[in-house]
Design a protein around this motif. Structure first.
Motif, PDB file in Angstrom:
ATOM      1  N   PRO A 109     -72.182 -18.257  96.415  1.00  5.93           N
ATOM      2  CA  PRO A 109     -73.393 -18.425  97.228  1.00  5.93           C
ATOM      3  C   PRO A 109     -73.470 -17.339  98.298  1.00  5.93           C
ATOM      4  O   PRO A 109     -72.459 -16.927  98.854  1.00  5.93           O
ATOM      5  CB  PRO A 109     -73.193 -19.815  97.851  1.00  5.93           C
ATOM      6  N   LYS A 110     -74.683 -16.894  98.569  1.00  4.37           N
ATOM      7  CA  LYS A 110     -74.861 -15.880  99.616  1.00  4.37           C
ATOM      8  C   LYS A 110     -74.684 -16.475 101.005  1.00  4.37           C
ATOM      9  O   LYS A 110     -74.186 -15.815 101.911  1.00  4.37           O
ATOM     10  CB  LYS A 110     -76.248 -15.244  99.490  1.00  4.37           C
ATOM     11  N   ARG A 111     -75.113 -17.743 101.172  1.00  7.33           N
ATOM     12  CA  ARG A 111     -74.994 -18.425 102.475  1.00  7.33           C
ATOM     13  C   ARG A 111     -74.261 -19.747 102.262  1.00  7.33           C
ATOM     14  O   ARG A 111     -74.713 -20.591 101.488  1.00  7.33           O
ATOM     15  CB  ARG A 111     -76.378 -18.677 103.073  1.00  7.33           C
ATOM     16  N   VAL A 112     -73.125 -19.907 102.943  1.00 10.21           N
ATOM     17  CA  VAL A 112     -72.319 -21.115 102.815  1.00 10.21           C
ATOM     18  C   VAL A 112     -72.208 -21.792 104.172  1.00 10.21           C
ATOM     19  O   VAL A 112     -71.860 -21.147 105.166  1.00 10.21           O
ATOM     20  CB  VAL A 112     -70.902 -20.805 102.299  1.00 10.21           C
ATOM     21  N   VAL A 113     -72.495 -23.077 104.209  1.00 13.04           N
ATOM     22  CA  VAL A 113     -72.261 -23.886 105.403  1.00 13.04           C
ATOM     23  C   VAL A 113     -71.114 -24.837 105.095  1.00 13.04           C
ATOM     24  O   VAL A 113     -71.121 -25.521 104.069  1.00 13.04           O
ATOM     25  CB  VAL A 113     -73.521 -24.664 105.823  1.00 13.04           C
ATOM     26  N   THR A 154     -71.038 -20.278 107.853  1.00 10.49           N
ATOM     27  CA  THR A 154     -71.224 -21.027 109.093  1.00 10.49           C
ATOM     28  C   THR A 154     -70.395 -22.302 109.014  1.00 10.49           C
ATOM     29  O   THR A 154     -70.507 -23.063 108.058  1.00 10.49           O
ATOM     30  CB  THR A 154     -72.699 -21.404 109.311  1.00 10.49           C
ATOM     31  N   ILE A 155     -69.553 -22.526 110.023  1.00 10.82           N
ATOM     32  CA  ILE A 155     -68.782 -23.765 110.135  1.00 10.82           C
ATOM     33  C   ILE A 155     -69.495 -24.696 111.105  1.00 10.82           C
ATOM     34  O   ILE A 155     -69.846 -24.294 112.219  1.00 10.82           O
ATOM     35  CB  ILE A 155     -67.345 -23.495 110.612  1.00 10.82           C
ATOM     36  N   VAL A 156     -69.713 -25.930 110.675  1.00 11.82           N
ATOM     37  CA  VAL A 156     -70.322 -26.952 111.528  1.00 11.82           C
ATOM     38  C   VAL A 156     -69.263 -28.014 111.807  1.00 11.82           C
ATOM     39  O   VAL A 156     -68.715 -28.616 110.877  1.00 11.82           O
ATOM     40  CB  VAL A 156     -71.542 -27.598 110.835  1.00 11.82           C
ATOM     41  N   GLY A 204     -67.344 -12.271 111.962  1.00 10.78           N
ATOM     42  CA  GLY A 204     -68.722 -12.592 111.604  1.00 10.78           C
ATOM     43  C   GLY A 204     -68.930 -14.006 111.109  1.00 10.78           C
ATOM     44  O   GLY A 204     -70.043 -14.370 110.709  1.00 10.78           O
ATOM     45  N   ILE A 205     -67.882 -14.823 111.123  1.00  9.75           N
ATOM     46  CA  ILE A 205     -68.044 -16.240 110.779  1.00  9.75           C
ATOM     47  C   ILE A 205     -68.721 -16.945 111.952  1.00  9.75           C
ATOM     48  O   ILE A 205     -68.314 -16.783 113.103  1.00  9.75           O
ATOM     49  CB  ILE A 205     -66.678 -16.890 110.463  1.00  9.75           C
ATOM     50  N   GLN A 206     -69.754 -17.722 111.657  1.00  7.03           N
ATOM     51  CA  GLN A 206     -70.494 -18.405 112.709  1.00  7.03           C
ATOM     52  C   GLN A 206     -70.031 -19.854 112.857  1.00  7.03           C
ATOM     53  O   GLN A 206     -69.579 -20.466 111.890  1.00  7.03           O
ATOM     54  CB  GLN A 206     -71.994 -18.368 112.400  1.00  7.03           C
ATOM     55  N   PHE A 207     -70.140 -20.376 114.073  1.00  5.92           N
ATOM     56  CA  PHE A 207     -69.714 -21.743 114.359  1.00  5.92           C
ATOM     57  C   PHE A 207     -70.840 -22.498 115.057  1.00  5.92           C
ATOM     58  O   PHE A 207     -71.556 -21.944 115.898  1.00  5.92           O
ATOM     59  CB  PHE A 207     -68.474 -21.754 115.259  1.00  5.92           C
ATOM     60  N   ARG A 208     -70.993 -23.759 114.680  1.00 11.60           N
ATOM     61  CA  ARG A 208     -71.896 -24.683 115.365  1.00 11.60           C
ATOM     62  C   ARG A 208     -71.066 -25.898 115.774  1.00 11.60           C
ATOM     63  O   ARG A 208     -70.665 -26.698 114.928  1.00 11.60           O
ATOM     64  CB  ARG A 208     -73.052 -25.109 114.438  1.00 11.60           C
ATOM     65  N   PHE A 209     -70.779 -26.003 117.066  1.00 15.00           N
ATOM     66  CA  PHE A 209     -69.937 -27.091 117.559  1.00 15.00           C
ATOM     67  C   PHE A 209     -70.778 -28.268 118.047  1.00 15.00           C
ATOM     68  O   PHE A 209     -71.959 -28.123 118.384  1.00 15.00           O
ATOM     69  CB  PHE A 209     -69.049 -26.589 118.698  1.00 15.00           C
TER      70      PHE A 209
END
Length: 446
Positions: free
Chosen positions: A166-170, A193-195, A221-226
């Motif tokens: 996948p191009k975008r993984v959450v 992106t890690i949630v 470049g890994i994104q996080f949503r806490f």
């Protein structure tokens, strides 16, 4: 007379070890497995995941190669090649596990078994079997929350079978599985992106070490949503996913992976009907000898929800078989168990974290080495490693070792011997360094 001396339900690492050792002690043993021999670790867990980790490391290695004189003309990644090679290796390992059982005379039933009493089981085919002892070694499964559209999400079981990357993984979760797959997908070129429902990743690991991983992951470049949670997953006509969120903006993804813990596989086995007591999390409750409240029924591994690690399940299986069939009074020591997260870079730890040591011991000394590995220097990579010793002030004993950086799990296994042996900081200081190596930092901290 019973049909078998021991009947094992579940042929994962722990169940296979228990069956093999019991048979070697002369017991008549049978194993029932409804899926594949080898269990989570071999079939859909640590082994195939580690192979993906190896594959992912080539991304940085190939990028760094130019500074070491290598001119690589064409560099591209083919996911189906790696996926299929990993699955082929899983098939090979399953064959070896099966061979191990058959070589020891263990009878294998490739179907589901449920308890019908303290000393009896029924196979899915309807056959009734009696056994003097029954061992539950059914492991655990990924937790999938009850939210709208969860059927569109992946668990760690299915992630190895993807048709394409996948191009975008959450990724939902902040534990080791979430951070490992975040590193894997990122290195393969996906936007990750890690949630996480809290603001802490890798709870239970040393705070300094996990903070370093967070810092490096963000830099990569890994994104996080806490402090965020999923409300709904909706699949669009083009196959992409719309993720409705609480605590952060809604997200778009091509795949969403839930890595939010694992649930003991204790339901539907007839345990409660046989009188076995289960815990609040659905785990099989056992004593230090792996015995349930029903004397003839035992349990080991993840289904007991004590320490969900493959080497622990293996130790428990060995100790059980030795005690019950080998006349060897053996128990498992759960202190100083090493563990690792195969993130990018990997981290590992054994013993008490700094926070745990201060709470337990009061006065501690902490030694750290914060350095840039030699390979990273020449490659022009600013990523730094961090090694940490936690020492009991009163005794000089090294009570914890924690590290993040290349090959940390490989180094930590040897370092764990020092913690287990209760060596002192003076013993580290008296050891001659091996130069040039990253490991020498362990004996040079002042």
């Amino acid at each position: 007379m019973s049909d078998f001396d021991l009947f094992v339900i579940g042929a994962g690492s722990g169940g296979v070890r228990a069956a093999r050792i019991a048979a070697a002690h002369g017991a008549k043993v049978a194993v029932a497995e409804e899926y594949r021999i080898g269990g989570t670790c071999v079939i859909r867990g640590c082994v195939p995941k580690k192979l993906l980790v190896y594959g992912a490391h080539f991304a940085e290695d190939l990028n760094d190669a130019a500074m070491f004189g290598w001119d690589i003309k064409q560099c591209q990644f083919d996911w189906p090649v790696l996926r299929d090679n990993v699955l082929a290796e899983v098939d090979r390992l399953e064959g070896l596990y099966r061979q191990t059982l058959t070589n020891h005379g263990v009878t294998i039933f490739e179907e589901r078994a449920v308890l019908t009493g303290p000393k009896s089981v029924r196979l899915a085919s309807g056959r009734e079997i009696s056994a003097d002892r029954i061992l539950i070694a059914t492991g655990a499964r990924p937790h999938m929350p009850a939210i709208d559209g969860i059927e569109h999400a992946l668990s760690s079981n299915e992630v190895f079978l993807l048709d394409q990357l996948p191009k975008r993984v959450v990724i939902a979760g902040g534990g080791y599985i979430a951070n490992e797959f975040a590193g894997i997908f990122h290195q393969f070129g996906s936007q990750v992106t890690i949630v996480n429902r809290t603001d802490v990743i890798l709870r239970g690991y040393d705070e300094q070490i996990r903070d370093r991983l967070l810092q490096i992951s963000i830099t990569k470049g890994i994104q996080f949503r806490f402090n965020a949670a999923f409300d709904r997953i909706e699949k669009r006509e083009d196959g992409s996913l719309k993720l409705s969120m609480t605590g952060c903006d809604d997200l778009d993804a091509d795949a969403v992976l839930f890595a939010t813990g694992r649930v003991p596989n204790a339901q539907g086995l007839g345990l409660e009907e046989a009188g076995v007591t289960l815990g609040d999390n659905g785990q099989v409750k056992v004593n230090e000898r792996a015995q349930t409240n029903v004397p003839s029924i035992f349990a080991i591994g993840d289904v007991t929800d004590r320490v969900q690690l493959t080497p622990v399940a293996i130790r428990e299986g060995q100790a059980f078989a030795d005690r019950e069939f080998g006349n060897i009074d053996r128990t498992v020591d759960y202190s100083a168990i090493p563990s690792a997260v195969f993130s990018h870079p990997p981290l590992a730890g054994v013993g008490l974290t700094e926070g745990q040591a201060r709470n337990k011991l009061g006065s501690v000394r902490v030694y750290t080495s914060d350095f840039r590995p030699m390979k990273n220097v020449l490659a022009g990579r600013n990523e730094r490693s961090l090694y940490k010793l936690v020492v009991d002030e009163a005794t000089d004993e090294v009570v914890g070792i924690h590290m993040i950086g290349p090959d940390s799990p490989e180094l930590l296994q040897v370092a764990a011997v020092a913690v287990k042996a209760k060596l002192k900081k003076a013993d580290f200081d008296a050891t001659v360094a091996l130069h040039p190596s990253m490991a020498e930092e362990l004996v040079l901290m002042k």
